[in-house]
Design an enzyme around this catalytic site. Structure first.
Site, PDB file in Angstrom:
ATOM      1  N   SER A  16       0.497  -1.349  -0.038  1.00  0.00           N
ATOM      2  CA  SER A  16       0.040   0.130  -0.302  1.00  0.00           C
ATOM      3  C   SER A  16       0.922   1.305  -0.323  1.00  0.00           C
ATOM      4  O   SER A  16       1.803   1.208   0.511  1.00  0.00           O
ATOM      5  CB  SER A  16      -0.366  -0.254   1.251  1.00  0.00           C
ATOM      6  OG  SER A  16      -0.571   1.522   1.271  1.00  0.00           O
TER       7      SER A  16
ATOM      8  N   TYR B 169      -2.263   0.096   9.891  1.00  0.00           N
ATOM      9  CA  TYR B 169      -2.052  -0.668   8.695  1.00  0.00           C
ATOM     10  C   TYR B 169      -0.805  -0.393   8.368  1.00  0.00           C
ATOM     11  O   TYR B 169       0.503  -2.094   7.400  1.00  0.00           O
ATOM     12  CB  TYR B 169      -3.365   0.017   7.993  1.00  0.00           C
ATOM     13  CG  TYR B 169      -3.813  -0.307   7.106  1.00  0.00           C
ATOM     14  CD1 TYR B 169      -3.921  -1.869   6.455  1.00  0.00           C
ATOM     15  CD2 TYR B 169      -3.215   0.279   5.904  1.00  0.00           C
ATOM     16  CE1 TYR B 169      -3.936  -1.737   5.187  1.00  0.00           C
ATOM     17  CE2 TYR B 169      -3.155   0.166   4.465  1.00  0.00           C
ATOM     18  CZ  TYR B 169      -3.615  -1.029   4.380  1.00  0.00           C
ATOM     19  OH  TYR B 169      -3.724  -1.547   3.090  1.00  0.00           O
TER      20      TYR B 169
ATOM     21  N   LYS C 160       1.709  -3.902   6.553  1.00  0.00           N
ATOM     22  CA  LYS C 160       2.352  -4.033   5.319  1.00  0.00           C
ATOM     23  C   LYS C 160       4.170  -3.494   4.869  1.00  0.00           C
ATOM     24  O   LYS C 160       4.389  -4.326   4.337  1.00  0.00           O
ATOM     25  CB  LYS C 160       1.699  -2.671   4.429  1.00  0.00           C
ATOM     26  CG  LYS C 160       0.223  -3.007   4.135  1.00  0.00           C
ATOM     27  CD  LYS C 160       0.153  -4.129   3.488  1.00  0.00           C
ATOM     28  CE  LYS C 160      -1.653  -4.529   3.213  1.00  0.00           C
ATOM     29  NZ  LYS C 160      -2.382  -6.454   2.452  1.00  0.00           N
TER      30      LYS C 160
ATOM     31  N   GLY D 234      -4.665  11.744  10.450  1.00  0.00           N
ATOM     32  CA  GLY D 234      -3.583  11.031   9.950  1.00  0.00           C
ATOM     33  C   GLY D 234      -3.804  10.836   8.455  1.00  0.00           C
ATOM     34  O   GLY D 234      -3.119  10.252   7.463  1.00  0.00           O
TER      35      GLY D 234
HETATM   36  N1  UFG Z   1     -12.732  10.928   2.600  1.00  0.00           N
HETATM   37  C1  UFG Z   1     -13.373  12.301   2.766  1.00  0.00           C
HETATM   38  N2  UFG Z   1     -14.795  11.518   3.357  1.00  0.00           N
HETATM   39  C2  UFG Z   1     -14.885  10.319   3.352  1.00  0.00           C
HETATM   40  C3  UFG Z   1     -14.568   9.778   3.892  1.00  0.00           C
HETATM   41  C4  UFG Z   1     -13.191  10.474   2.943  1.00  0.00           C
HETATM   42  O1  UFG Z   1     -13.470  13.527   2.454  1.00  0.00           O
HETATM   43  O2  UFG Z   1     -16.287  10.233   4.739  1.00  0.00           O
HETATM   44  C5  UFG Z   1     -11.431  11.547   2.173  1.00  0.00           C
HETATM   45  C6  UFG Z   1     -10.127  10.931   2.945  1.00  0.00           C
HETATM   46  O3  UFG Z   1      -9.786  12.225   4.096  1.00  0.00           O
HETATM   47  C7  UFG Z   1      -9.071  10.687   1.866  1.00  0.00           C
HETATM   48  C8  UFG Z   1     -10.103  10.687   0.640  1.00  0.00           C
HETATM   49  O4  UFG Z   1     -11.183  10.752   1.151  1.00  0.00           O
HETATM   50  O5  UFG Z   1      -8.471  11.986   1.558  1.00  0.00           O
HETATM   51  C9  UFG Z   1      -9.738   8.907   0.192  1.00  0.00           C
HETATM   52  O6  UFG Z   1     -10.933   8.380   1.776  1.00  0.00           O
HETATM   53  P1  UFG Z   1     -10.475   6.499   1.436  1.00  0.00           P
HETATM   54  O7  UFG Z   1     -10.861   6.692   2.661  1.00  0.00           O
HETATM   55  O8  UFG Z   1     -11.137   6.453   0.021  1.00  0.00           O
HETATM   56  O9  UFG Z   1      -9.275   6.140   1.073  1.00  0.00           O
HETATM   57  P2  UFG Z   1      -7.612   6.929   1.863  1.00  0.00           P
HETATM   58  O10 UFG Z   1      -7.043   7.362   1.281  1.00  0.00           O
HETATM   59  O11 UFG Z   1      -7.857   7.045   3.290  1.00  0.00           O
HETATM   60  O12 UFG Z   1      -7.215   5.185   1.570  1.00  0.00           O
HETATM   61  C10 UFG Z   1      -7.231   4.352   1.063  1.00  0.00           C
HETATM   62  C11 UFG Z   1      -6.248   3.335   0.754  1.00  0.00           C
HETATM   63  C12 UFG Z   1      -6.114   2.373   2.058  1.00  0.00           C
HETATM   64  C13 UFG Z   1      -4.581   3.004   2.269  1.00  0.00           C
HETATM   65  C14 UFG Z   1      -4.753   4.105   2.088  1.00  0.00           C
HETATM   66  C15 UFG Z   1      -3.594   5.440   2.492  1.00  0.00           C
HETATM   67  O13 UFG Z   1      -8.097   2.659   0.862  1.00  0.00           O
HETATM   68  O14 UFG Z   1      -6.060   1.068   1.835  1.00  0.00           O
HETATM   69  O15 UFG Z   1      -5.602   5.530   0.854  1.00  0.00           O
HETATM   70  O16 UFG Z   1      -3.632   6.351   2.217  1.00  0.00           O
HETATM   71  F1  UFG Z   1      -3.964   2.423   3.534  1.00  0.00           F
END
Ligand code: UFG
Length: 338
Positions: free
Chosen positions: A118, A142, A146, A284
């Site tokens: 990841s 997490y 990884k 985070g």
């Molecule tokens: N976000 C919102 N509102 C929400 C959900 C997400 O604004 O309700 C934002 C988050 O803050 C982020 C973006 O949308 O900026 C994407 O969020 P996700 O939760 O869809 O994905 P992440 O970027 O947090 O997570 C992804 C992968 C993880 C991995 C991570 C690494 O799903 O497995 O990237 O940063 F670990």
């Protein structure tokens, strides 16, 4: 090749299994059908073993009977927030179970593996686009699990000749072009499915986590890569895997899209309003994360077929519209949307 796909009934795993079957490979799926795994998502050409990686006896029996040439290891927990609250659950699932899998592979002299790593292993990178040589300093359990597994794979490559590719996914998104496979998780926590559930009227609004980031519109930037492009990368990695080395490759499109842009494109694609609320930052979350995918492109002769986030959201919308209750919509077609 005869391939064992752990987590092959999950979101990324199921798309990869279909790609492998279509490429003529003989695939067995090993999945506990929990946490995002669905029987209906398993390609009918693949054999399904319902089981947990923690069940060592079943794992050993599956290897003894299967005589596999390679393993694709998707099975893992992947909710960053949950990993902060329950770190040991992540170490048990992602580390202990992977070590067990590697031990069984070693016992069977199996030396070919593709591992789902990841971009979370980079933590907050010193800049974007992110290259594979940037320091890896995860900021969540997490991400730590990884990274720990990447280290374990490097050790195995040196000690007993394991050939492995760690694919560092950016944000997997979208659904199969034919509309039959897609994202179905309960609870859902990823941005695009949440936005589309708002479009369907299943949620009132989507909350934008943070509007004061140092980005052009103040919201976080991510690299959304289509799940079928990810599947293509997995097949290429497997088929070209050299022995005795660990390769680490970023898998993204190289383009960054902000949370606000995702919501805007989703409004255009769905023709629905999609109310948004603006909330605080989620702890985070790195402000901007997008890949330099040139190493994967060069080494695997790969090009994303979905470089534009609009097409990715169109495929996701096609899935959510026709499967408002995920795979349960297939089980009880009355629940399917018109
Ligand atoms: N976000 C919102 N509102 C929400 C959900 C997400 O604004 O309700 C934002 C988050 O803050 C982020 C973006 O949308 O900026 C994407 O969020 P996700 O939760 O869809 O994905 P992440 O970027 O947090 O997570 C992804 C992968 C993880 C991995 C991570 C690494 O799903 O497995 O990237 O940063 F670990």
């Amino acid at each position: 090749m005869k391939i064992l796909a752990t987590g092959g009934a999950g979101y990324v795993g199921s798309h990869c299994v279909r790609e492998l079957c279509a490429g003529g490979h003989d695939v067995a799926v090993y999945d506990n059908l929990r946490d995002g795994g669905h029987r209906e998502a398993v390609d009918p050409r693949a054999r399904l073993v319902v089981g947990d990686l923690a069940d060592r006896a079943l794992l050993e029996r599956t290897f003894a009977e299967g005589r596999f040439d390679a393993v694709m290891h998707f099975a893992a927990r992947l909710n960053v927030g949950e990993s902060v609250r329950e770190p040991l659950r992540y170490y048990r699932n992602n580390v202990v179970n992977t070590v067990s899998l590697l031990e069984v592979m070693q016992a069977h002299a199996m030396r070919r593996l593709v591992f789902s790593s990841s971009c979370a292993t980079y933590g907050i990178p010193p800049g974007v686009p992110v290259t594979e040589d940037m320091p890896q300093a995860p900021i969540s359990p997490y991400g730590h699990t990884k990274l720990a597994m990447e280290w374990a794979l490097r050790g195995c490559a040196e000690a007993w000749g394991l050939g492995a590719t760690a694919l560092r996914y950016f944000n997997a998104a979208g659904a199969a072009a034919d509309g039959t496979l897609g994202e179905d998780r309960d609870p859902e926590y990823h941005l695009i499915p949440l936005v589309l559930q708002v479009a369907l009227g299943q949620r009132e609004r989507v909350e934008v986590f943070g509007t004061d980031y140092p980005t052009p519109d103040g919201s976080c930037i991510r690299d959304y890569v289509h799940v079928e492009d990810l599947a293509d990368v997995h097949r290429r990695a497997l088929e070209s895997q050299p022995a005795g080395v660990l390769r680490c490759l970023n898998v993204g499109t190289g383009a960054g899209t902000s949370v606000r842009q995702i919501i805007e494109v989703a409004r255009e694609v769905t023709g629905r309003e999609i109310p948004a609320a603006f909330g605080p930052r989620r702890p985070g979350d790195p402000p901007a994360l997008y890949a330099d995918p040139s190493r994967a492109m060069r080494e695997l002769h790969w090009q994303p077929r979905y470089p534009e986030v609009r097409r990715i959201i169109e495929t996701a919308w096609n899935w959510h519209r026709t499967h408002p209750h995920g795979y349960a919509s297939v089980r009880s077609p009355g629940a399917m949307a018109k």
